[in-house]
Every structure is written in structure tokens, then in C-alpha cells.
Design a protein around this motif. Structure first.
Motif, PDB file in Angstrom:
ATOM      1  N   LEU A 179       4.672   8.636   2.798  1.00 23.79           N
ATOM      2  CA  LEU A 179       4.421   9.991   3.287  1.00 23.79           C
ATOM      3  C   LEU A 179       3.921  10.941   2.207  1.00 23.79           C
ATOM      4  CD1 LEU A 179       7.490  10.476   5.655  1.00 23.79           C
ATOM      5  CD2 LEU A 179       5.145   9.867   6.263  1.00 23.79           C
ATOM      6  N   ASP A 180       4.016  10.567   0.943  1.00 25.14           N
ATOM      7  CA  ASP A 180       3.547  11.450  -0.118  1.00 25.14           C
ATOM      8  C   ASP A 180       2.527  10.720  -0.985  1.00 25.14           C
ATOM      9  OD1 ASP A 180       5.025  10.367  -2.747  1.00 25.14           O
ATOM     10  OD2 ASP A 180       6.458  10.321  -1.083  1.00 25.14           O
ATOM     11  N   ARG A 181       1.741  11.481  -1.722  1.00 24.89           N
ATOM     12  CA  ARG A 181       0.629  10.930  -2.491  1.00 24.89           C
ATOM     13  C   ARG A 181       1.097   9.895  -3.508  1.00 24.89           C
ATOM     14  NH1 ARG A 181      -1.850  11.791  -7.334  1.00 24.89           N
ATOM     15  NH2 ARG A 181      -4.132  11.461  -7.394  1.00 24.89           N
ATOM     16  N   GLU A 182       2.139  10.208  -4.250  1.00 25.18           N
ATOM     17  CA  GLU A 182       2.615   9.300  -5.295  1.00 25.18           C
ATOM     18  C   GLU A 182       3.039   7.958  -4.711  1.00 25.18           C
ATOM     19  OE1 GLU A 182       6.132   9.072  -8.719  1.00 25.18           O
ATOM     20  OE2 GLU A 182       5.724  10.949  -7.669  1.00 25.18           O
ATOM     21  N   SER A 183       3.759   7.995  -3.596  1.00 23.06           N
ATOM     22  CA  SER A 183       4.218   6.755  -2.968  1.00 23.06           C
ATOM     23  C   SER A 183       3.049   5.958  -2.403  1.00 23.06           C
ATOM     24  CB  SER A 183       5.219   7.066  -1.849  1.00 23.06           C
ATOM     25  OG  SER A 183       6.370   7.680  -2.365  1.00 23.06           O
ATOM     26  N   GLU A 184       2.062   6.651  -1.841  1.00 22.83           N
ATOM     27  CA  GLU A 184       0.909   5.949  -1.280  1.00 22.83           C
ATOM     28  C   GLU A 184       0.121   5.240  -2.378  1.00 22.83           C
ATOM     29  OE1 GLU A 184      -2.976   6.814   1.551  1.00 22.83           O
ATOM     30  OE2 GLU A 184      -1.125   7.973   1.808  1.00 22.83           O
ATOM     31  N   ILE A 185      -0.085   5.908  -3.486  1.00 25.23           N
ATOM     32  CA  ILE A 185      -0.795   5.275  -4.606  1.00 25.23           C
ATOM     33  C   ILE A 185      -0.006   4.078  -5.127  1.00 25.23           C
ATOM     34  CG2 ILE A 185      -1.493   5.609  -7.016  1.00 25.23           C
ATOM     35  CD1 ILE A 185      -2.325   8.455  -6.223  1.00 25.23           C
ATOM     36  N   ARG A 186       1.297   4.211  -5.214  1.00 30.27           N
ATOM     37  CA  ARG A 186       2.133   3.106  -5.658  1.00 30.27           C
ATOM     38  C   ARG A 186       2.022   1.921  -4.692  1.00 30.27           C
ATOM     39  NH1 ARG A 186       6.362   5.876  -6.579  1.00 30.27           N
ATOM     40  NH2 ARG A 186       7.425   5.585  -4.577  1.00 30.27           N
ATOM     41  N   SER A 187       1.968   2.210  -3.409  1.00 29.74           N
ATOM     42  CA  SER A 187       1.835   1.151  -2.408  1.00 29.74           C
ATOM     43  C   SER A 187       0.496   0.440  -2.524  1.00 29.74           C
ATOM     44  CB  SER A 187       1.990   1.743  -1.006  1.00 29.74           C
ATOM     45  OG  SER A 187       3.272   2.293  -0.826  1.00 29.74           O
ATOM     46  N   VAL A 188      -0.566   1.197  -2.748  1.00 27.28           N
ATOM     47  CA  VAL A 188      -1.897   0.593  -2.895  1.00 27.28           C
ATOM     48  C   VAL A 188      -1.939  -0.293  -4.133  1.00 27.28           C
ATOM     49  CG1 VAL A 188      -4.332   1.086  -3.336  1.00 27.28           C
ATOM     50  CG2 VAL A 188      -3.071   2.407  -1.625  1.00 27.28           C
TER      51      VAL A 188
ATOM     52  N   PRO B  10     -10.989   4.902  -4.989  1.00 31.16           N
ATOM     53  CA  PRO B  10     -11.276   4.550  -6.388  1.00 31.16           C
ATOM     54  C   PRO B  10     -10.425   3.383  -6.901  1.00 31.16           C
ATOM     55  CG  PRO B  10     -11.122   6.925  -6.145  1.00 31.16           C
ATOM     56  CD  PRO B  10     -10.643   6.329  -4.851  1.00 31.16           C
ATOM     57  N   LEU B  11      -9.202   3.271  -6.399  1.00 33.38           N
ATOM     58  CA  LEU B  11      -8.322   2.181  -6.830  1.00 33.38           C
ATOM     59  C   LEU B  11      -8.809   0.834  -6.319  1.00 33.38           C
ATOM     60  CD1 LEU B  11      -4.852   3.857  -6.142  1.00 33.38           C
ATOM     61  CD2 LEU B  11      -6.020   3.639  -8.339  1.00 33.38           C
ATOM     62  N   LEU B  12      -9.493   0.841  -5.170  1.00 36.54           N
ATOM     63  CA  LEU B  12      -9.929  -0.412  -4.554  1.00 36.54           C
ATOM     64  C   LEU B  12     -11.302  -0.888  -5.027  1.00 36.54           C
ATOM     65  CD1 LEU B  12      -8.767   0.141  -0.858  1.00 36.54           C
ATOM     66  CD2 LEU B  12      -7.608  -1.119  -2.688  1.00 36.54           C
TER      67      LEU B  12
ATOM     68  N   VAL C  59     -14.452   2.426   3.310  1.00 38.06           N
ATOM     69  CA  VAL C  59     -13.545   2.279   4.448  1.00 38.06           C
ATOM     70  C   VAL C  59     -14.126   1.239   5.396  1.00 38.06           C
ATOM     71  CG1 VAL C  59     -12.601   3.427   6.493  1.00 38.06           C
ATOM     72  CG2 VAL C  59     -12.566   4.591   4.281  1.00 38.06           C
ATOM     73  N   ALA C  60     -13.411   0.124   5.566  1.00 32.21           N
ATOM     74  CA  ALA C  60     -13.913  -0.980   6.394  1.00 32.21           C
ATOM     75  C   ALA C  60     -13.647  -0.769   7.869  1.00 32.21           C
ATOM     76  CB  ALA C  60     -13.282  -2.294   5.938  1.00 32.21           C
ATOM     77  N   GLY C  61     -12.612   0.010   8.200  1.00 30.13           N
ATOM     78  CA  GLY C  61     -12.244   0.247   9.582  1.00 30.13           C
ATOM     79  C   GLY C  61     -11.118   1.257   9.637  1.00 30.13           C
ATOM     80  N   LEU C  62     -10.500   1.400  10.809  1.00 30.63           N
ATOM     81  CA  LEU C  62      -9.456   2.391  11.005  1.00 30.63           C
ATOM     82  C   LEU C  62      -8.223   1.765  11.660  1.00 30.63           C
ATOM     83  CD1 LEU C  62     -11.710   5.236  12.442  1.00 30.63           C
ATOM     84  CD2 LEU C  62     -10.848   5.062  10.105  1.00 30.63           C
ATOM     85  N   ASP C  63      -7.062   2.331  11.336  1.00 25.33           N
ATOM     86  CA  ASP C  63      -5.773   1.893  11.886  1.00 25.33           C
ATOM     87  C   ASP C  63      -5.247   3.035  12.746  1.00 25.33           C
ATOM     88  OD1 ASP C  63      -3.504   0.334  12.244  1.00 25.33           O
ATOM     89  OD2 ASP C  63      -2.580   0.918  10.348  1.00 25.33           O
ATOM     90  N   LEU C  64      -5.383   2.906  14.055  1.00 26.27           N
ATOM     91  CA  LEU C  64      -5.128   4.009  14.975  1.00 26.27           C
ATOM     92  C   LEU C  64      -3.758   3.869  15.641  1.00 26.27           C
ATOM     93  CD1 LEU C  64      -6.224   6.522  16.519  1.00 26.27           C
ATOM     94  CD2 LEU C  64      -7.178   4.900  18.187  1.00 26.27           C
ATOM     95  N   LEU C  65      -2.903   4.860  15.466  1.00 26.84           N
ATOM     96  CA  LEU C  65      -1.565   4.866  16.074  1.00 26.84           C
ATOM     97  C   LEU C  65      -1.637   5.444  17.492  1.00 26.84           C
ATOM     98  CD1 LEU C  65       0.456   6.103  12.962  1.00 26.84           C
ATOM     99  CD2 LEU C  65       0.545   3.808  13.973  1.00 26.84           C
ATOM    100  N   ALA C  66      -2.432   4.825  18.320  1.00 27.80           N
ATOM    101  CA  ALA C  66      -2.736   5.396  19.637  1.00 27.80           C
ATOM    102  C   ALA C  66      -1.502   5.561  20.509  1.00 27.80           C
ATOM    103  CB  ALA C  66      -3.771   4.519  20.339  1.00 27.80           C
ATOM    104  N   TYR C  67      -0.632   4.533  20.531  1.00 25.80           N
ATOM    105  CA  TYR C  67       0.546   4.594  21.398  1.00 25.80           C
ATOM    106  C   TYR C  67       1.690   5.378  20.775  1.00 25.80           C
ATOM    107  CZ  TYR C  67      -1.557   1.548  24.841  1.00 25.80           C
ATOM    108  OH  TYR C  67      -2.376   1.039  25.810  1.00 25.80           O
ATOM    109  N   ARG C  68       1.433   6.015  19.654  1.00 29.88           N
ATOM    110  CA  ARG C  68       2.398   6.946  19.076  1.00 29.88           C
ATOM    111  C   ARG C  68       1.826   8.361  19.069  1.00 29.88           C
ATOM    112  NH1 ARG C  68       5.143   3.478  14.108  1.00 29.88           N
ATOM    113  NH2 ARG C  68       5.951   1.790  15.423  1.00 29.88           N
ATOM    114  N   SER C  69       0.869   8.601  19.951  1.00 30.50           N
ATOM    115  CA  SER C  69       0.331   9.937  20.144  1.00 30.50           C
ATOM    116  C   SER C  69       0.786  10.450  21.509  1.00 30.50           C
ATOM    117  CB  SER C  69      -1.197   9.912  20.072  1.00 30.50           C
ATOM    118  OG  SER C  69      -1.741   9.210  21.177  1.00 30.50           O
ATOM    119  N   SER C  70       0.632  11.732  21.742  1.00 36.11           N
ATOM    120  CA  SER C  70       1.116  12.335  22.984  1.00 36.11           C
ATOM    121  C   SER C  70       0.023  12.501  24.026  1.00 36.11           C
ATOM    122  CB  SER C  70       1.746  13.702  22.679  1.00 36.11           C
ATOM    123  OG  SER C  70       0.795  14.569  22.095  1.00 36.11           O
TER     124      SER C  70
END
Length: 226
Positions: A68-77, A99-101, A142-153
Motif C-alpha cells: 500500500l505504500d511506495r517503499e513496500s511496493e519497491i521492496r516487493s518489485v 525503471p527497476l524492471l 507495461v505489458a498489460g493490466l491487472d483489473l480488480l473488477a469484482y472488487r469494485s462497486s
């Protein structure tokens, strides 16, 4: 993914399950060739073993980021790069991730829209989500998208169709898929595939048995007939 198919996620409540290796073995024996996990829930060494298990069987590996935060996302990548996964799904900070990829073979499918919480929820109007999808898809890395469609309202079928039509890149629908009619909606909307994790692990997908092997066979049958 080269054709409509599903990614079996070794996850529950947006965390990799502790017995992921055993479930991965069941999936591989069932002929599943797209297997994913999250960057949380298991120690890094165990994720490395899981990655080697998936690759050793000739399957494709997916790491979905739920940071959920920038630092954690970069660490995950950076963890995904070290693990040498085939795909990164999710995350929201393409400007930091791309840039990391550079120089890697990892295919990157970030989340369009505003994603909050655990388990992740997709917020915003359809127009806002589509606008985000178009902006993300405009990045060459960006090769594609990951859509959380069934978690939208909103109207899920309209959202999937609108994003797929506007993005011009493959779309994977992730989160809360647990019925054959949802798979039909995803396919009809033009998506390249979808993820299923908890519903199969918990034996909730309509099948001959709640056992994981039968759950996966039932999902495969839906894919083949959709």
C-alpha cells in the motif's frame, strides 16, 4: 498468457498460504501452467523454493503485489526480480517500478484505478478507472493490466469491457472470482484471463468435490467451454 486462461493463486485474503508448496504440486499435477503468489505470507526463502518448484515443472510464475505504500511496493518489485518471476501483477506506482524492471524479462501488469485496503478494493467511477488504465497502458514497459473488477462497486461487465476496449493491452481480471458465470463475463468482456485463489483453496467453486484437484478441473472446464 497467449490465450484465455486462468492463473491459480496460492493465496487467501491477499496472503500466500503457508501450505503453498503442497497446493502448487496439486495444481501442477492437474496441468495448471499459470501459478501465482503474493509477496507476503511466506518468508523469502520459501517463496524462492516455490518459484523453483513452479519453474521446474515448466509453468509460468506470477507475483502479485498488494503493498500500500511506495517503499513496500519497491521492496516487493525488487523481491520479484530476485526471485526471477515471469510476471508481476498489481502495484500502483508504474513510474517507480518501470525503471527497476529495465533489462529484465518480467512482464508487468499493474492495477488501474485507486486500490485500497487488504483485501484490496478498487475505488472510483468507471470513467476514472478507464482513464487510469489508458494512462498505464501508454507506458511501453507495461505489458498489460491487472483489473480488480469484482472488487469494485460498479457494473462489472461494463467495466471489464470498457477497460479492455480502451487499454489495447491484455487485461487480467483478479479478485473474488468464484462462479462460472463470472468467467463467462470476463471472457465476454475481452479479458485475456483471470485469477482464482481462495475460492478454489476453500472448495467454493462449483465442482464435483471441494478437493483442490476437482476444483481446478472444474475451473479448467469453464475456461475450455467459455
Amino acid at each position: 498468457m497467449t490465450q484465455f486462461d486462468f492463473i491459480f493463486m496460492l493465496t487467501r485474503n491477499d496472503r500466500t498460504v503457508t501450505d503453498a508448496a503442497a497446493h502448487a504440486q496439486t495444481a501442477l499435477r492437474a496441468g495448471i501452467r499459470h501459478i501465482g503468489f503474493k509477496d507476503i505470507g511466506l518468508p523469502f526463502d520459501a517463496l524462492g523454493d516455490l518459484q523453483r518448484q513452479i519453474h521446474g515443472a515448466g509453468a509460468m510464475s506470477y507475483l502479485e503485489i498488494v503493498s500500500l505504500d511506495r517503499e513496500s511496493e519497491i521492496r516487493s518489485v525488487k523481491a520479484a526480480i530476485e526471485l526471477d518471476v515471469d510476471y508481476i501483477l498489481g502495484g500502483t506506482r508504474a513510474e517507480d517500478v518501470l525503471p527497476l524492471l529495465e533489462g529484465t524479462a518480467i512482464r508487468y501488469y499493474p492495477f488501474p484505478g485507486r486500490v485500497v485496503g487488504h483485501p484490496s478494493i478498487l475505488e472510483g467511477s468507471q470513467a476514472e478507472i478507464v482513464e487510469s488504465a489508458v494512462a498505464l497502458a501508454g507506458h511501453p514497459g507495461v505489458a498489460g493490466l491487472d483489473l480488480l473488477a469484482y472488487r469494485s462497486s460498479g457494473d462489472v461487465s461494463c467495466l471489464i469491457e470498457a477497460v479492455c476496449r480502451a487499454a489495447h493491452k491484455p487485461v487480467i481480471v483478479a479478485g473474488s472470482v468464484d462462479r462460472p458465470d463470472q468467467i463467462e463475463t470476463i471472457r465476454g468482456g475481452g479479458a485475456a484471463g483471470f485469477t482464482i485463489g481462495t475460492s478454489a483453496l476453500d472448495g467454493r467453486f462449483p465442482a464435483a468435490s471441494p478437493r483442490l484437484a476437482e476444483q481446478l478441473q472444474a475451473i479448467k472446464a469453464c475456461v475450455a467451454s467459455s
